[in-house]
Design a protein around this motif. Structure first.
Motif: not given
Length: 658
Positions: A125-127, A216-225, A599-606, A175-176
């Motif tokens: 689940v994604n909080p 637990i996970s903390m994913k981001a496209s920005n590797t520094q973040v 899709c919208i799930v991986n849209g403006p947020g991701e 968390t993304n």
């Protein structure tokens, strides 16, 4: 099941040690018959890209993934009908003799999660979008309103927790960076701390129900973040007596070489510090190609704990600098180590790329095209590519042609002394040679030092010099990091090029290892350049990998960046084909970041980090974004790329290809 307290006093603030390899011991969580965390190996997983309602297609792809090395397989369940069909998929897999644990991926739909938790071994689940609000609205929450919203989420989330307890189902709280809720954003902003707090809220809810079967996970496209968030998470959990296992991943890493380098930078940096219990490498490719990359990253650490460490600094909290104007090293935020520039190296200049060309045919200028200098015999000129290396090491060998003026030549000191024309040519010394030399370059000298010399660091008297920092230690990143911290403690501001030497590696592993070793240091703000010294003679690979590492760490941008999701059953178009099409027409837009989401799930947020976005919103329908702002809705796929280019042109960010 009782709660297990963290077993370690974290000497590194977020890990066991900053100077020797020691895997952080986490709680063991059972996912089917394959346990995760504790003393278990780092587990490998991936995610299907088929329609979840296509039972046989999903089963066949799952089998291919298992055969490629996946120990867990994740399947999307966007609605209750897909969640119900997980039972058919699981039944068929078991019938065929595959007991691989299945994980349901849930966004927005608690009822689907509650159904899936009764069927599969784990739910994700994604909080930010499970029960919270995400409308990209700036809402001012009073503390009472904030608490009231938490109470509402608790009531919506707890039924899933109770089902997981009843059925023995594990849960990943994932968390993304791009899908933090409006509530979290209002309090913490779009930050690593916000990511951590988003997860901690859900962890505390689970513990309130005495449910501890968590990952637990903390994913981001920005590797520094991403790196900062995981480190902050571990520190935060340890303070609250938690040691839940970590799922590592860089979300929307992309495809090909870029995706592999970016994944290695983010995941490898954390593995170097002993963090991580399971890995998913997210590539915009068929999922069976992900597991071998993840396995290559994990396997490197199977014997690392047997290697001796070094004795130096212990905790970021203890690292002090004599000059209070200098930033203290912190693993939770990016601060580039302050250096005084020598020529174009160090200071505020972007990191340089140095490459060994001494083994090439130095009678032929055409080999330089592999490192970004395309020679035209008719014009007797060089055309520079965006990824043109800055320094060429020639050792004791002399070229029979004129090098391009933009490319500085570096020779071993004794050979440099004999050069008749030393213009644009610079010497490489050992530390002893430099201290004894009567004749040095007036403007730029390179001095090679071993990171093991950290305890006797006496280089602050070097003038017009750049250090080449090498290491032969198995845990070389930590040894080199200790050297940088010692420099900071002694207020030594000499620029440093990080050198790593690799032998007996194929091209794929060279790329992954270098991205881990060099990327980890650059992510922490250390280094003014990179030098990949490889046994493999492939200048183009070494050059592109060097620039790829700088791009992935956000320390030097030399090309367009594509933030593309790896596809799943929610995807509304062929992501691989679309990504390649968009790349073919925009890959010359240096510094522009384009998000490509199925899709919208991986849209403006991701794609929170992107300048422009291309998002599937329905069959044959694309919505185009500028940042998080919708610019055009429901554009027919055939015209969507042209419309995107028109938006980029309208913003003044378009240039024509050469």
């Amino acid at each position: 099941m009782e709660k297990t307290l963290a077993k370690h006093d974290l000497a590194g603030g977020y890990c066991n040690s900053l100077t020797s390899y020691s895997r952080y011991l986490t709680r063991e969580v059972n996912i089917g018959d394959i346990a995760l965390g504790g003393h278990n190996p780092i587990r490998i997983q991936s995610m299907t890209t088929t329609d979840t309602m296509d039972t046989l297609g999903t089963v066949e792809q799952t089998i291919r993934m298992v055969e490629s090395g996946c120990e867990y397989v994740r399947i999307t369940a966007p609605s209750i009908k897909e969640a119900e069909n997980l039972a058919n998929i699981k039944k068929e897999l078991r019938f065929r003799g595959y007991d691989v644990p299945l994980i349901a991926d849930i966004h927005f739909t608690p009822n689907a999660a509650e159904m899936a938790a009764r069927i599969v071994e784990k739910v994700r689940v994604n909080p930010g979008n499970y029960a919270d609000k995400k409308k990209f609205e700036n809402i001012e929450y009073t503390q009472d309103a904030y608490n009231a919203e938490l109470s509402r989420i608790y009531k919506k989330f707890i039924p899933l927790v109770k089902i997981c307890k009843e059925y023995g189902t594990a849960m990943r709280i994932g968390t993304n960076h791009g899908s933090l809720s409006d509530r979290i954003m209002s309090h913490y902003g779009d930050t690593p701390r916000g990511m951590v707090e988003s997860a901690m809220e859900f962890i505390r809810m689970c513990e309130d129900q005495n449910y501890y079967n968590l990952v637990i996970s903390m994913k981001a496209s920005n590797t520094q973040v991403m790196v900062q968030a995981y480190r902050l998470l571990v520190e935060t959990m340890a303070k609250e007596g938690m040691n839940y296992p970590l799922h590592l991943g860089v979300t929307e890493a992309g495809d090909g070489e870029d995706g592999r380098i970016k994944s290695a930078v983010g995941i490898g940096t954390l593995l170097e510090d002993g963090l991580g219990d399971t890995i998913r490498v997210s590539l915009t490719e068929d999922p069976e190609f992900e597991a071998p990359v993840a396995k290559a990253l994990a396997d490197r650490y199977s014997k690392r704990s047997l290697e001796p460490g070094i004795q130096c600094f212990e905790s970021p909290a203890k690292v002090q600098t004599p000059n209070t104007q200098l930033p203290t090293y912190s693993p939770y935020e990016y601060n580039r180590l302050i250096t005084t520039p020598v020529q174009h190296i160090g200071g505020h200049h972007h990191p340089v790329v140095m490459i060994d060309v001494s083994k090439e045919n130095l009678k032929d200028p055409y080999f330089l095209s592999a490192v970004g200098y395309n020679y035209s015999a008719g014009l007797d000129k060089y055309n520079l590519a965006d990824q043109a290396c800055d320094l060429a090491y020639l050792g004791d060998n002399l070229p029979s042609f004129s090098f391009p003026g933009n490319l500085k030549q570096v020779y071993n000191y004794q050979t440099w002394l004999k050069l008749k024309d030393q213009q644009n040519c610079h010497p490489l010394f050992t530390l002893e040679e430099f201290s004894l030399a009567d004749h040095k370059d007036e403007f730029l000298n390179f001095v090679e030092v071993d990171a093991s010399q950290v305890t006797s660091l006496k280089v602050n008297q070097l003038t017009h010099a750049v250090l080449i920092l090498k290491t032969s230690a198995a845990h070389g990143m930590a040894e080199q990091r200790a050297f940088f911290v010692a420099m900071q403690e002694q207020n030594i501001q000499i620029p440093v090029i990080i050198k790593r030497t690799y032998q007996n590696l194929d091209a794929d592993n060279l790329m992954l290892y270098a991205a881990t070793d060099l990327g980890a240091l650059l992510t922490d703000g250390f280094g003014d350049g990179v030098w990949i010294d490889a046994e493999i003679q492939n200048l183009a690979l070494i050059n592109s990998t060097s620039f790829g590492i700088l791009q992935a760490t956000r320390t030097r941008i030399s090309k367009t960046e594509y933030i593309s999701c790896p596809s799943c059953g929610r995807t509304l178009f062929d992501l691989q084909e679309t990504t390649q099409l968009i790349r073919s027409r925009t890959d010359h837009l240096k510094g522009i970041k384009i998000g490509i989401m199925g899709c919208i799930v991986n849209g403006p947020g991701e794609m929170a980090d992107a300048d422009y976005g291309y998002v599937g919103t329905g069959p044959d329908k694309i919505t185009l974004y500028r940042g998080k702002e919708v610019v055009k809705k429901n554009v027919t796929t055939a015209y969507a790329l042209d419309e995107l280019i028109d938006i980029i042109k309208g913003d003044g960010n378009w240039v024509e290809k050469n």
